[in-house]
Structure formats: C-alpha cells, structure tokens
Design an enzyme around this catalytic site. Structure first.
Site, PDB file in Angstrom:
ATOM      1  N   SER A 183      30.539 -92.895 -46.045  1.00 41.86           N
ATOM      2  CA  SER A 183      29.568 -93.686 -46.326  1.00 41.86           C
ATOM      3  C   SER A 183      29.116 -93.389 -47.885  1.00 41.86           C
ATOM      4  CB  SER A 183      28.513 -93.665 -45.553  1.00 41.86           C
ATOM      5  OG  SER A 183      27.607 -94.479 -46.094  1.00 41.86           O
ATOM      6  N   THR A 194      30.893-102.923 -48.141  1.00 39.30           N
ATOM      7  CA  THR A 194      30.131-103.730 -46.915  1.00 39.30           C
ATOM      8  C   THR A 194      29.517-105.009 -47.407  1.00 39.30           C
ATOM      9  OG1 THR A 194      29.945-101.456 -45.985  1.00 39.30           O
ATOM     10  CG2 THR A 194      28.284-102.947 -45.321  1.00 39.30           C
ATOM     11  N   LYS A 207      34.109-105.215 -45.480  1.00 37.51           N
ATOM     12  CA  LYS A 207      33.631-104.782 -44.116  1.00 37.51           C
ATOM     13  C   LYS A 207      32.305-105.579 -43.589  1.00 37.51           C
ATOM     14  CE  LYS A 207      31.814-100.287 -41.680  1.00 37.51           C
ATOM     15  NZ  LYS A 207      30.172-100.715 -41.504  1.00 37.51           N
ATOM     16  N   TYR A 243      28.702 -99.704 -51.174  1.00 38.25           N
ATOM     17  CA  TYR A 243      27.269-100.722 -51.307  1.00 38.25           C
ATOM     18  C   TYR A 243      27.385-101.096 -52.910  1.00 38.25           C
ATOM     19  CZ  TYR A 243      25.676 -99.861 -46.622  1.00 38.25           C
ATOM     20  OH  TYR A 243      25.543 -99.645 -45.376  1.00 38.25           O
ATOM     21  N   HIS A 277      28.291-104.741 -37.854  1.00 44.91           N
ATOM     22  CA  HIS A 277      27.592-103.833 -38.231  1.00 44.91           C
ATOM     23  C   HIS A 277      27.005-103.022 -36.948  1.00 44.91           C
ATOM     24  CE1 HIS A 277      26.228-101.790 -42.319  1.00 44.91           C
ATOM     25  NE2 HIS A 277      25.509-100.932 -41.466  1.00 44.91           N
TER      26      HIS A 277
END
Ligand SMILES: Cc1cc2nc3c(=O)[nH]c(=O)nc-3n(C[C@H](O)[C@H](O)[C@H](O)COP(=O)(O)O)c2cc1C
Length: 382
Positions: A109, A158, A255, A132, A279
């Site tokens: 992440s 994402t 994603k 992100y 998610h």
C-alpha cells in the site's frame, strides 16, 4: 486459542480479536455504514455451486496462473493494505516474506509502514505497488519513481476511495493512525499489554512513502477517512488515470472497478488489468459484491486484460468459483491480515498454506489438474 488451533478464516479472526486493541481490530474487521456490502461479498459465493467430475487422475495439480505477465504459484495473492505495523510489529516485512515463500504476489500500500526499497530487498517475488492519487503531485511522482526504482512489477491505482467511506466502528472506537492514546481509548490499549509493549518499544511507527510530503509529518494522528477526503484529489478522472498508466510504462491496473463501462474504459486507456473490488465493503455500502458483478465484466473485457476478483474470499472454494467465472486470479485483505495480527509471519504463512491446501484439495475433488480447466461449465446458479 493458539495459532495451531486456527483452521479457517474465522479462527484467525477470533485470535486477532484476542490479540489486538479493539480500535485496531475493528479497523481491520469493520466496513462502511451497515456493512451490508461487506457481508454480501462473502455470501455471494453461496449463490452458486460447483459441479465436480470424477475418475480423472488428479494426483498432480498445478495451481499456477499468470497475471500481469508474472507467473504466481497459486491463484490468490495478498491485496495491498495500509498500516500493517499496527497489526503486528513486523508488519509488511512478515507479509512480504510469507508471500515470497508461497510464490505469490504481495501488494504494498501507499500507506505501508515499510518502504518499497526494503520490501524489494526482502522479496524477490512479484510485487504490486498500490498508488493513491494525491493532490500533491510531487508526492505522486515520488511514489511512482520509488516503486519503479525498487523493481515493482505492477502499479495499481485505487479508484474507489475518492472520498472516505463511513466507517462507523472507527468513529465509535476513535481509531486514528498512529493510535491516539486519549483518556477514552487508552483503556482498550491497556487491555492488550503485549500489543502495547510491542508498539511502544519496537521501531517507531512511520509511513515512509508519505512522510517527506505531509507537512505535519506522519506522526500526526489522523483518521483514514480524513486522509482520503483531504489528501487525495477528488477531481481525479480518466485523463489522469491514462497519464499515470503511460508514465508508469509497465503493467498497470485499476483497483476498485465495478461497472462494465469502467472496465471497457480501463482497456481503452491501456490498463493490463483491473481489480474487481469494492474495497472490502469499506467504501460504498449498498454497492454490489465483486463476485456478483464478475460475469458481466469478464464477458465484456476478460479477453483484453487480466480480471482479478477481490473481496470476501475466505475459502479455497470461493477462489475456484471466481476462477470458474473467468477471473485470472483472486486477492484478499482480511484473509491474511487477521493471521498477521494473530501471529506475525508464521500466522500469514499458516493462512496462505491452509488456503493453498484448500484450493488444491478442491481442484482434485473437482477432477481438474490445471486452473485453465475451470470454467462456467462447472458452475450452476441456485
Ligand atoms: C485494514 C485494511 C486496510 C486496507 N488498506 C488499503 C489500502 O491502503 N489501499 C487499498 O487500495 N486498499 C486497501 N484495503 C482494501 C484491500 O486492498 C482489499 O480491497 C480488501 O481488503 C478486499 O476485501 P477482503 O478484506 O474481504 O479480502 C484495505 C483493507 C483492509 C481490510
């Protein structure tokens, strides 16, 4: 209850609950609003049944699949999840080592607590960096450059966190990152002294991909919801995604795709994969489950890019069902996070081992020796 007593998802969940302070456990275990979508993510697998064949000589089963140009030894990988050092002091290191041992991919992440550089030293296996899209373009460039330089194979943008989901359990427990030891919350941390001692005496908590760019530094307690709502760019659009895809220049996935329209657009902008996901039910409650939506998406784009089914997976048979519909592989978060919290690297290894054994056993019981033999022909809706 000990690690040896964990035989399935729920066993790891109970052990994690026993080991973690309530705000941390509920951050992993919780989801948005009434958690209907979260429940449906797993329940959706029960609406279809597998139809086995017999007498087919199944002594040697090959569980490998190819995704994003990489061969992985089992059709299930570890989704990127934030803040892993809050769950166990080894954090992402434990998951990276376990995933490498099982020859599968590890998603790191943007909110990881161990850097991409260190993960690539630990793991020679296939790696995904989850990206992100921040308002701060310097931070975006830094994340992408570091993941590229560290040899990550896939960049996953994402797209389902354009604003924070309403995670009411976090509101109730006052969960923040790093944990804020307020008068109200301190009791829940004191009740788990082993966790508290590790947290306070081991390496200091940090978010190494963010810390040079976040003005306050990452030591300021913030909720994940407010991170999404204040730091991410809510104007992110298809042009931005296309630019990122070409800037990255390698395997690129979106994603959090749930509609056929978006899946087709992902093909148009040059993605090599999409992750069908909500998610883990943590964003839009009332949205459809990935497994329910998989068939439409596979029919539309399954021959043009890799479709991954992610969310709610707790059993090997769930993986077989998604692969039968046409997913190239599956992924999950809580399926290894509870195990990480329960027992660190040995916990994650046990969770992956049990799931691999289930997938292999179920393949034999289905009468198949290769993943490519699975298809809609061996599934029926109830
Ligand atoms: C505790 C936790 C943290 C997560 N952090 C991230 C994250 O940082 N970035 C991201 O794209 N997805 C994140 N996710 C979502 C997962 O990548 C994945 O979509 C989800 O866990 C799948 O559902 P499952 O937990 O039922 O398998 C997180 C999920 C959980 C449970």
């Amino acid at each position: 209850m000990r690690l040896q007593d964990c035989h399935n998802f729920n066993d790891f969940r109970l052990l994690a609950k026993k080991r973690l302070p309530s705000p941390v456990f509920n951050y992993i275990d919780g989801a948005a609003d009434d958690e209907k979508t979260y429940e449906r993510n797993t329940a959706s697998f029960d609406d279809v049944d597998l139809i086995p064949n017999v007498l087919r000589g199944v002594a040697d089963v090959d569980l490998s699949v190819e995704i994003f140009g990489q061969k992985i030894d089992m059709p299930l990988y570890c989704s990127p999840t934030a803040l892993q050092r809050l769950f166990h002091f080894d954090g992402e290191r434990a998951v990276a080592r376990a995933a490498t041992k099982f020859g599968t991919m590890f998603g790191v992440s943007a909110l990881a607590t161990v850097s991409v550089e260190e993960i690539s030293e630990i793991s020679s296996g296939p790696k995904m960096f989850q990206f992100y899209f921040h308002k701060d373009r310097g931070l975006n460039d830094s994340c992408m450059e570091r993941a590229k330089a560290a040899g990550f194979d896939v960049l996953a943008l994402t797209v389902d966190t354009i604003t924070g989901g309403n995670r009411e359990r976090d509101l109730r427990t006052g969960f923040t990152s790093p944990p804020k030891f307020t008068l109200e919350s301190v009791l829940s941390y004191m009740l788990k002294p082993a966790w508290a001692i590790n947290y306070l005496t081991k390496e200091k908590f940090s978010l190494p991909h963010l810390d040079k760019y976040v003005a306050e530094g990452t030591n300021t307690a913030t909720s994940i919801g407010s991170y999404f709502s204040t730091m991410l760019d809510q104007n992110m659009n298809w042009n931005d995604a296309e630019t990122l895809c070409s800037k990255w220049g390698g395997h690129f996935a979106l994603k959090g795709i749930m509609s056929v329209d978006d899946a087709k657009k992902a093909v148009d902008i040059g993605c090599t994969g999409i992750i069908v996901s909500n998610h883990g039910g943590r964003q839009l409650d009332g949205s459809r489950a990935p497994f329910d939506q998989l068939e439409e998406i596979v029919d539309a784009v399954g021959d043009k890019l890799d479709v991954i089914c992610e969310g709610g997976i707790q059993r090997g048979s769930h993986v077989l069902k998604a692969l039968s519909v046409g997913a190239k592989a599956c992924a999950g978060g809580r399926l290894y996070l509870n195990a990480l919290a329960a027992a660190g690297q040995p916990g994650v290894e046990r969770a992956l081992s049990l799931l691999r054994t289930e997938i292999e056993r179920d393949m034999k019981l289905m009468g198949y020796t290769k993943i490519s033999e699975l298809g809609p022909h061996n599934l029926r809706r109830r």
